[in-house]
Design an enzyme around this catalytic site. Structure first.
Site, PDB file in Angstrom:
ATOM      1  N   GLU A  68       0.788  -1.230   0.000  1.00 47.63           N
ATOM      2  CA  GLU A  68       0.000   0.000   0.000  1.00 47.63           C
ATOM      3  C   GLU A  68       0.824   1.287   0.000  1.00 47.63           C
ATOM      4  O   GLU A  68       0.706   2.126   0.911  1.00 47.63           O
ATOM      5  CB  GLU A  68      -0.985  -0.009   1.187  1.00 47.63           C
ATOM      6  CG  GLU A  68      -1.943  -1.197   1.116  1.00 47.63           C
ATOM      7  CD  GLU A  68      -3.059  -1.166   2.155  1.00 47.63           C
ATOM      8  OE1 GLU A  68      -2.970  -0.389   3.121  1.00 47.63           O
ATOM      9  OE2 GLU A  68      -4.020  -1.938   1.977  1.00 47.63           O
ATOM     10  N   GLU A 119      -5.538  -8.211  -0.659  1.00 50.79           N
ATOM     11  CA  GLU A 119      -6.314  -7.966   0.566  1.00 50.79           C
ATOM     12  C   GLU A 119      -7.754  -7.637   0.206  1.00 50.79           C
ATOM     13  O   GLU A 119      -8.009  -6.817  -0.674  1.00 50.79           O
ATOM     14  CB  GLU A 119      -5.746  -6.780   1.374  1.00 50.79           C
ATOM     15  CG  GLU A 119      -4.421  -7.038   2.053  1.00 50.79           C
ATOM     16  CD  GLU A 119      -3.991  -5.895   2.981  1.00 50.79           C
ATOM     17  OE1 GLU A 119      -4.852  -5.084   3.388  1.00 50.79           O
ATOM     18  OE2 GLU A 119      -2.791  -5.813   3.281  1.00 50.79           O
TER      19      GLU A 119
HETATM   20  C1  BGC Z   1      -3.236  -2.891   7.075  1.00 49.34           C
HETATM   21  C2  BGC Z   1      -3.891  -3.356   8.328  1.00 49.34           C
HETATM   22  C3  BGC Z   1      -5.376  -3.113   8.285  1.00 49.34           C
HETATM   23  C4  BGC Z   1      -5.946  -3.647   6.999  1.00 49.34           C
HETATM   24  C5  BGC Z   1      -7.370  -3.291   6.891  1.00 49.34           C
HETATM   25  C6  BGC Z   1      -3.872  -3.558   5.943  1.00 49.34           C
HETATM   26  O1  BGC Z   1      -3.173  -3.267   4.804  1.00 49.34           O
HETATM   27  O2  BGC Z   1      -1.895  -3.221   7.100  1.00 49.34           O
HETATM   28  O3  BGC Z   1      -3.322  -2.748   9.439  1.00 49.34           O
HETATM   29  O4  BGC Z   1      -5.983  -3.771   9.356  1.00 49.34           O
HETATM   30  O5  BGC Z   1      -5.230  -3.185   5.888  1.00 49.34           O
HETATM   31  O6  BGC Z   1      -7.567  -1.922   7.047  1.00 49.34           O
END
Ligand code: BGC
Length: 371
Positions: free
Chosen positions: A196, A311
């Protein structure tokens, strides 16, 4: 002594001499052309060839995966209540996940000044975890996560303080060490350059830094598949400005938490905290969820690099029925477009696994892996 920030070369050099970590070697300062980032020239990115058959096969083989989140990307392992346990590795493999993404806060385990040595104890810990995962037949996506200074964000409490002139160079030297350590591992291990990128990592800055990092990795890992994601927190909206380096063993990666008002309701790390009570997924929410996937498909067709959805997930403050609907819709939306994926995450606030009960939350597990 405080290693103060400074941009003038003279200040960089004197800072170096004072804060180089090991003392001696920095006194014989290299010529200007090898100071800092100049010692790590970027790979060209003017003519990315698209993915090799090997990269495509790896992208497919990653299949359905899960993030081991809140473990190794915490300021130190265990600081957020979870460590990587053999139980989790066994459970992920037994459930049928094909891959595990390992988010890692390397930046808290390396010296702040040159030569930026990664703590050998931490490196050995990571190697043992990667070996355990590979030994279970899982693919592994090993990344760099939460190096907040790289994005220009404030450090977390307890984060290693780093002179601002050294932050990006340190990123590259950490990758050099990681790449060398893992160079002999199976091709089921994939590297992901950075989670990110945002803030200071503008598209131009990130395209440059990613091309330097890939050149570093390629010195010891000429063929290993590497993932690169766009800026704006790996948003599909930013894919258009991502320049893949001229290398075929690459996969593009995005994250998708849309609709954010649903997935992040009540999440304390979002400011302001979003109101709870939002369900999912009506037609408008489904369109929000799908739009980034469609953009990623278009990018993948145009660039000929596959996509890994690294993710997605819905925080525990949403109702379970909605979380299950969201999860299944995202899985189907990704798979129908040919994307492998990693659910965020195993055993914390989004968790598909309940670490106290030592059991999967079956509705979420079935949404990810069921028929
Ligand atoms: C972050 C986390 C977070 C998740 C959802 C991830 O990329 O590293 O800390 O909980 O995104 O927001």
């Amino acid at each position: 002594m405080k290693c103060a920030a400074g941009s003038a070369l003279v200040l960089v050099l004197s800072t170096l001499a004072a804060c180089g970590g090991k003392g001696g070697p920095e006194v014989s300062v290299p010529p200007d052309s090898t100071v800092g980032l100049a010692a790590f020239p970027p790979m060209a990115n003017d003519n990315p060839p698209g993915a090799s058959a090997a990269a495509r096969a790896t992208a497919t083989a990653l299949g359905r995966g899960v993030n081991f989140g809140n473990m190794l990307e915490a300021p130190s392992e265990g600081a957020w209540g979870l460590r990587v346990e053999p139980e989790y590795i066994d459970a992920a493999a037994a459930a049928g996940f094909k891959s595990v993404r390992l988010p890692v806060r390397w930046s808290n385990h390396a010296s702040p000044g040159r030569p930026f040595d990664v703590d050998p104890v931490f490196m050995a810990r990571l190697e043992s975890i990667v070996d355990s995962l590979l030994g279970k037949g899982l693919y592994v996506v090993l990344n760099m996560h939460h190096y907040h200074l790289l994005d220009g964000d404030p450090a977390d409490a307890g984060d290693t303080a780093v002179d601002s002139t050294l932050v990006a160079e340190r990123f590259l030297v950490m990758w050099k060490q990681i790449a060398e350590q893992f160079k002999g591992k199976s091709d089921h291990l994939v590297f992901e350059l950075y989670n990110e990128p945002h803030g200071r990592q503008s598209p131009a800055a990130w395209n440059d830094l990613a091309a330097r990092a890939l050149a570093v990795v390629r010195k010891s890992n000429p063929q290993r598949v590497v993932m690169i994601g766009p800026t704006n927190w790996n948003s599909a909206d930013a894919l258009g400005s991502l320049r893949m380096p001229n290398d075929s063993n690459l996969i593009g990666t995005i994250h998708n938490y849309s609709p954010f008002s649903f997935t992040h309701q009540g999440a304390t790390w979002v400011s302001p905290v979003l109101p709870v009570g939002v369900s999912c997924c009506d037609a408008g929410q489904q369109a929000e969820l799908t739009a980034p996937l469609a953009k990623a498909r278009t990018w993948s067709d145009a660039t000929r690099y596959p996509i890994y959805l690294g993710e997605f997930g819905a925080f525990e403050m949403g109702d379970m029925a909605s979380r299950v609907r969201f999860t299944r819709l995202m899985r189907d939306g990704a798979e129908s477009r040919g994307f492998s994926w990693g659910y965020w995450e195993l055993a914390s606030g989004f968790g598909v696994y309940d670490p106290a009960a030592h059991a999967f939350r079956s509705p979420l597990r079935d949404a990810l892996l069921g028929n």
